[in-house]
Design an enzyme around this catalytic site. Structure first.
Site, PDB file in Angstrom:
ATOM      1  N   GLY A   1       0.826  -1.193   0.000  1.00 30.05           N
ATOM      2  CA  GLY A   1       0.000   0.000   0.000  1.00 30.05           C
ATOM      3  C   GLY A   1       0.863   1.247   0.000  1.00 30.05           C
ATOM      4  CG  ASN A   2      -0.544   4.766  -1.789  1.00 30.17           C
ATOM      5  OD1 ASN A   2       0.196   4.946  -2.739  1.00 30.17           O
ATOM      6  ND2 ASN A   2      -1.833   4.503  -1.931  1.00 30.17           N
TER       7      ASN A   2
ATOM      8  CG  ASP B   1      -8.655  -1.290   1.536  1.00 31.26           C
ATOM      9  OD1 ASP B   1      -8.272  -0.887   2.646  1.00 31.26           O
ATOM     10  OD2 ASP B   1      -7.944  -1.938   0.759  1.00 31.26           O
TER      11      ASP B   1
ATOM     12  N   GLY C   1      -7.446  -0.932  -9.812  1.00 28.99           N
ATOM     13  CA  GLY C   1      -6.303  -1.146  -8.945  1.00 28.99           C
ATOM     14  C   GLY C   1      -6.229  -2.594  -8.474  1.00 28.99           C
TER      15      GLY C   1
ATOM     16  CG  ASP D   1      -6.212  -1.307  -4.052  1.00 27.50           C
ATOM     17  OD1 ASP D   1      -6.252  -1.208  -5.299  1.00 27.50           O
ATOM     18  OD2 ASP D   1      -6.490  -0.361  -3.291  1.00 27.50           O
TER      19      ASP D   1
END
Length: 259
Positions: free
Chosen positions: A8-9, A129, A107, A109
């Site tokens: 993730g970021n 999310d 994405g 995710d």
């Protein structure tokens, strides 16, 4: 045993999974400036802390929303374990019918979350999310990914609020006793927690209207546990939802396994 990596970021989540059972979860900070060797050392250290060795793994799968790190992490896994990593993206069998204007824009995710949600519950589904961004995805009654919405993440919003105003402080993400705050901190916490809960309730209601049926709602992400208890809708909280999805996708795509 497989090594599942959700990039993730803000954080990289590592999952040690066998027969879809998660034996350990570890987190590392996302840093695009680290090299493959540095990540290999870091992954080895956190796995050792959890009681696992590189030779314990027979496979690896990666989901990433930070594309500059994808090849770096694949090389790190190769250095550490000798394994090639399956990457969630074009060419991977997902079993998911994506009904977007351009399916290539979805994405990784969102794909993994939808696959996991369909593994856990019958559609229609709404998958939330809550991380650096908050994503809300809809899966219709036929199990097709219908689309969704993207909202600035809760912590990102609060940092922007305190960073761009002269009199508003940084506050913890704790729920105040009442929605109507009587001091600055309580007012900000109310907006953060109750405001986010109301946003989710409202988006769920609107998406259900477009789906044409009530939907099961599943939430994941580091901040979902702070907000979903204050939603009026019933929401199933699954902190390891993406690791579950990665385990399902690895089984669909491993050598000799039919999708």
């Amino acid at each position: 045993m497989i090594l599942a990596i959700d990039t993730g970021n803000t954080n990289i989540v590592l999952g040690c999974i066998e027969n879809r059972k998660i034996h350990a979860v570890a987190r590392m900070a996302t840093d695009v400036d680290k090299t493959d060797c540095e990540y290999a050392v870091g992954i080895k250290e956190v796995l050792a802390f959890a009681g696992f060795r590189p030779e314990d793994f027979e496979g690896a799968i990666l989901s990433s929303v930070v594309w500059p790190l994808t090849s770096t992490l694949c090389r790190a896994v190769k250095l550490l374990t000798g394994l090639d990593t399956l990457v969630v993206g074009k060419g991977l069998k997902t079993g998911l019918d994506i009904r977007l204007d351009d399916p290539g824009q979805i994405g990784a995710d969102l794909v993994v979350g939808a696959v996991a949600a369909l593994h856990l519950h019958r559609p229609p589904l709404i998958v939330i999310d809550m991380g650096t961004a908050t994503t809300i995805s809809a899966v219709d009654a036929q199990g097709r990914f219908a689309g969704g919405a993207i909202v600035p993440g809760l912590r990102l919003s609060m940092e922007s609020l305190s960073g761009h105003t002269s009199q508003l402080p940084r506050v913890s993400l704790d729920a105040p006793a009442k929605c109507i705050g009587t001091n600055t901190v309580a007012c900000m916490q109310s907006g953060a927690i109750y405001g986010s809960a109301a946003l989710l309730d409202g988006m769920i209601e609107r998406m259900e209207a477009e789906l044409g049926a009530p939907a099961a709602v599943i939430a994941t992400g580091g901040l979902a546990g702070c907000v979903t208890p204050f939603c009026r809708r019933e929401i199933r909280y699954e902190p390891d939802l993406l690791l579950i999805g990665l385990a399902v996708l690895w089984e669909k795509n491993r050598s000799g396994k039919k999708a």
